[in-house]
Scaffold this motif. Structure first.
Motif, PDB file in Angstrom:
ATOM      1  N   TYR A  54       0.827  -1.205   0.000  1.00  0.00           N
ATOM      2  CA  TYR A  54       0.000   0.000   0.000  1.00  0.00           C
ATOM      3  C   TYR A  54       0.861   1.253   0.000  1.00  0.00           C
ATOM      4  CZ  TYR A  54      -3.470   3.372   1.737  1.00  0.00           C
ATOM      5  OH  TYR A  54      -4.286   4.459   1.903  1.00  0.00           O
ATOM      6  N   GLU A  56       4.278   1.326  -0.917  1.00  0.00           N
ATOM      7  CA  GLU A  56       5.234   1.340  -2.031  1.00  0.00           C
ATOM      8  C   GLU A  56       4.532   0.905  -3.315  1.00  0.00           C
ATOM      9  OE1 GLU A  56       8.945  -0.653  -1.243  1.00  0.00           O
ATOM     10  OE2 GLU A  56       8.586  -0.519   0.928  1.00  0.00           O
ATOM     11  N   GLU A  57       4.083   1.855  -4.082  1.00  0.00           N
ATOM     12  CA  GLU A  57       3.304   1.529  -5.275  1.00  0.00           C
ATOM     13  C   GLU A  57       4.130   0.763  -6.301  1.00  0.00           C
ATOM     14  OE1 GLU A  57       0.132   3.917  -8.075  1.00  0.00           O
ATOM     15  OE2 GLU A  57       0.891   4.820  -6.230  1.00  0.00           O
ATOM     16  N   ARG A  58       5.409   1.046  -6.379  1.00  0.00           N
ATOM     17  CA  ARG A  58       6.254   0.384  -7.378  1.00  0.00           C
ATOM     18  C   ARG A  58       6.393  -1.104  -7.092  1.00  0.00           C
ATOM     19  NH1 ARG A  58      11.919   3.131  -7.797  1.00  0.00           N
ATOM     20  NH2 ARG A  58      11.702   2.938  -5.522  1.00  0.00           N
ATOM     21  N   ARG A  60       4.130  -2.864  -5.301  1.00  0.00           N
ATOM     22  CA  ARG A  60       2.839  -3.316  -4.782  1.00  0.00           C
ATOM     23  C   ARG A  60       2.512  -4.738  -5.223  1.00  0.00           C
ATOM     24  NH1 ARG A  60      -1.825   0.941  -5.153  1.00  0.00           N
ATOM     25  NH2 ARG A  60      -0.508   1.774  -3.482  1.00  0.00           N
ATOM     26  N   GLN A  99     -11.185   4.226  -0.986  1.00  0.00           N
ATOM     27  CA  GLN A  99     -10.148   4.079  -2.012  1.00  0.00           C
ATOM     28  C   GLN A  99     -10.530   2.924  -2.939  1.00  0.00           C
ATOM     29  OE1 GLN A  99      -5.947   4.891  -0.507  1.00  0.00           O
ATOM     30  NE2 GLN A  99      -6.980   4.352   1.407  1.00  0.00           N
ATOM     31  N   LEU A 102      -8.188   0.780  -5.226  1.00  0.00           N
ATOM     32  CA  LEU A 102      -7.376  -0.339  -4.763  1.00  0.00           C
ATOM     33  C   LEU A 102      -7.883  -1.673  -5.314  1.00  0.00           C
ATOM     34  CD1 LEU A 102      -6.796   0.592  -0.997  1.00  0.00           C
ATOM     35  CD2 LEU A 102      -5.173   0.784  -2.882  1.00  0.00           C
ATOM     36  N   GLN A 105      -6.481  -2.613  -8.868  1.00  0.00           N
ATOM     37  CA  GLN A 105      -5.044  -2.784  -9.046  1.00  0.00           C
ATOM     38  C   GLN A 105      -4.719  -4.178  -9.591  1.00  0.00           C
ATOM     39  OE1 GLN A 105      -2.549  -0.435  -8.147  1.00  0.00           O
ATOM     40  NE2 GLN A 105      -4.199   1.033  -7.824  1.00  0.00           N
ATOM     41  N   LYS A 194      -1.173   8.145   3.559  1.00  0.00           N
ATOM     42  CA  LYS A 194      -1.289   6.697   3.560  1.00  0.00           C
ATOM     43  C   LYS A 194      -0.910   6.109   4.913  1.00  0.00           C
ATOM     44  CE  LYS A 194      -0.636   5.771  -1.375  1.00  0.00           C
ATOM     45  NZ  LYS A 194       0.178   5.082  -2.397  1.00  0.00           N
TER      46      LYS A 194
END
Length: 457
Positions: A54, A56-58, A60, A99, A102, A105, A194
Motif C-alpha cells: 500500500y 510502495e506503489e512500485r 505493490r 479508495q 485499490l 489494481q 497513507k
C-alpha cells in the motif's frame, strides 16, 4: 515490530512487540503450543505485506502477492477462517477510506495468485486422496460449525458475554488501559496520508473483524479472540510511546489509579486461581500450584509498584518497561503452574508405572471424555484404540480408520475374554462431568485425579 514501526514509528513498534509478548493470552497459548499463535502470526504477516504494498506503489504487486501467500498459510494453519479475517479487514478499510481504486489494481490478481499457489496443492491432494474430505472439511467444519450444527459437537460454545470479556482477559495487563487508549486515539492528530489512514483504521478493523465474526456464531470458544491480540498490541505500543504527549494531571492520576487497582486485586487473585474448579482439583495439586502462583503475584506487584512511581514522576516509558520486564519474569513461575496442572489432567505420570506390564499383543483402549485425541499414543509409542460409548457420535476418521475406534459391545467382549486389556481413562480439566468408574472387577493400576489406568482380571 515491523508492522508497528511502519504504522507509527520504531519505538511504537518495539513497544507493541513487547506488549504482545507480555500479554497473558500470548504467554499462556504459546506455552501450550496452540496453533492459534501460528495462525495469528500468518494474519499479522498478511497485514504487514499489504501495508508495505500500500505504501510502495512500485513494489505493490510483489508485496500483495506475498500477502496472498500469507493468507494461504493462514488457511493451511486454521482452515478457511484464515481467508475471512483479511478479506473483512481490508474490505472495510477500502470502504472507510473510499479508495475504490485499490480494487482495480493488478496487484489484487497477484494476491489471488499467491493465495492459490499456496492453498490449491494440499486441498486438491486431500480431496482426491481422502474419501469424504470435501464434505467434512468444507461443509461440516466450516458451514455447519459456524451454524453450531457440526457433528460431532465435541465442543462447548462460550456465551457471548464471556467471549467479549475474553478479549480483555487475554490482553492483560494492557487491556486495563483500554479506556485511556481510546481517549488518546480520539485526540490523536488527524492524518490523511497513507501512513495516517493505515494507522487510524487497520488495528481497529482488524480487531473488529475477529471479534465481530465470532460474535455471530454460538460455536465460538473462549480463546477465539487470540488473532486480535497483535492488533491490540499495536495500539498499546502507540499509546505508551506517545503517552507523554497526552500528559495531564487528571490523566496521570487515573493511570496511576488503574495500576494501584492491579496491585490491590493481584494478591487475593493469586489465592483464588487454584480454587477455580476446586471440586475437581485435589488439595495436593492446589498446594503445589500455590507457591509458583505466589511468585507470579510478587513479580506483577513489584512491576506495578515501580510503574506507579514512575507514572507519578511523569516517566511513562519507564513505567511501561517495568511492567513488561516483571511480566516476562513472572513467566518462569507461571510455566511451573502449567506444568503442575498439566500433570494432574494427564496420564503421563501414570503410564511409567504400568508400561512394563503391557506386551506388544495386549489391547490398549483409551477413553478420553469428550475428545477423540489420545495422548497415550505419544507416551506408549504404540497403537491405541478409542472407546465409544452407546449413542455417542465421534469425529469421522478420514482415510483408513479400521481399528481406530472400538465400540462398547466389542470392548466388553474383549474385557471378559482371556486376552489382556488395558483401559486408560482421562478427562478434560474443567468439564462438569462426574468421573467414570472402572469396569466391574477391574484392577486399578494407577490413578491421577480423574484419570486412571486399569486392566481386566
Amino acid at each position: 515490530f515491523l508492522l508497528g514501526r511502519l504504522l507509527y514509528g520504531s519505538l511504537d513498534g518495539l513497544m507493541g512487540a513487547v506488549a504482545l509478548a507480555c500479554s497473558i493470552g500470548h504467554i499462556i497459548f504459546t506455552r501450550l503450543a496452540m496453533v492459534d499463535i501460528l495462525f495469528s502470526t500468518c494474519v499479522t504477516a498478511t497485514f504487514l505485506c499489504f501495508s508495505l504494498g500500500y505504501m510502495e506503489e512500485r513494489r505493490r504487486f510483489l508485496w500483495w502477492t506475498l500477502a496472498g501467500a500469507c493468507i494461504g498459510m493462514a488457511v493451511l494453519t486454521k482452515s478457511l477462517i484464515g481467508l475471512v479475517f483479511p478479506v473483512f479487514t481490508l474490505g472495510l478499510f477500502t470502504l472507510f477510506t473510499r479508495q475504490w481504486n485499490l480494487l482495480k489494481q493488478k496487484a489484487v490478481m497477484g494476491a489471488l495468485l499467491g493465495l492459490l499457489v499456496v492453498v490449491i496443492p494440499w486441498h486438491l491432494y486431500m480431496i482426491f486422496r481422502v474419501p469424504g474430505f470435501a464434505y467434512q472439511y468444507f461443509w461440516n467444519e466450516q458451514v455447519l460449525r459456524f451454524l453450531d450444527m457440526r457433528q460431532p459437537k465435541d465442543y462447548i460454545g462460550t456465551p457471548l458475554s464471556l467471549y467479549l470479556l475474553s478479549v480483555l482477559v487475554w490482553a492483560l495487563p494492557w487491556s486495563l488501559y483500554f479506556a485511556h487508549i481510546i481517549w488518546g486515539f480520539r485526540h490523536r492528530k488527524k492524518d490523511d496520508s497513507k501512513f495516517g489512514l493505515l494507522g487510524r483504521y487497520l488495528p481497529w478493523l482488524w480487531m473488529g473483524s475477529v471479534v465481530g465474526f465470532f460474535s455471530l456464531t454460538d460455536a465460538r470458544l473462549f480463546y477465539y479472540t487470540i488473532p486480535a491480540l497483535p492488533a491490540f498490541a499495536l495500539l498499546v505500543g502507540w499509546f505508551w510511546s506517545e503517552v507523554e504527549n497526552l500528559d495531564g494531571k487528571k490523566f496521570r492520576l487515573t493511570l496511576a489509579l488503574v495500576l494501584a487497582t492491579v496491585a490491590i486485586i493481584s494478591a487475593p487473585s493469586i489465592f483464588v486461581i487454584p480454587n477455580l474448579g476446586g471440586q475437581i482439583v485435589p488439595s495436593e495439586t492446589q498446594k503445589n500450584m500455590l507457591g509458583p502462583l505466589l511468585l507470579v503475584g510478587i513479580c506483577i506487584a513489584i512491576g506495578v509498584v515501580m510503574a506507579i512511581i514512575t507514572v507519578l514522576m511523569k516517566r511513562y516509558k519507564a513505567a511501561f518497561w517495568f511492567l513488561s520486564v516483571f511480566m516476562l519474569i513472572s513467566c518462569i513461575p507461571f510455566s511451573r503452574v502449567l506444568i503442575v496442572f498439566g500433570d494432574y489432567i494427564s496420564l503421563r505420570n501414570s503410564i511409567p508405572a504400568v508400561e512394563h506390564f503391557i506386551s506388544p499383543n495386549d489391547v490398549v483402549v483409551h477413553r478420553f471424555v469428550k475428545d477423540d485425541q489420545s495422548e497415550v499414543v505419544f507416551y506408549l509409542k504404540r497403537k491405541v484404540r478409542i472407546l465409544k460409548r452407546p449413542g455417542e457420535f465421534h469425529q469421522p476418521i478420514l482415510g483408513n480408520s479400521e481399528g481406530y475406534y472400538i465400540e462398547q459391545s466389542e470392548f466388553e467382549k474383549l474385557w471378559n475374554s482371556q486376552m489382556p486389556v488395558f483401559l486408560m481413562v482421562s478427562h478434560y480439566a474443567f468439564v462438569d462431568l462426574p468421573p467414570e468408574d472402572p469396569p466391574v472387577n477391574a484392577m486399578v493400576l494407577a490413578r491421577n485425579g480423574k484419570a486412571f489406568i486399569c486392566c481386566n482380571p
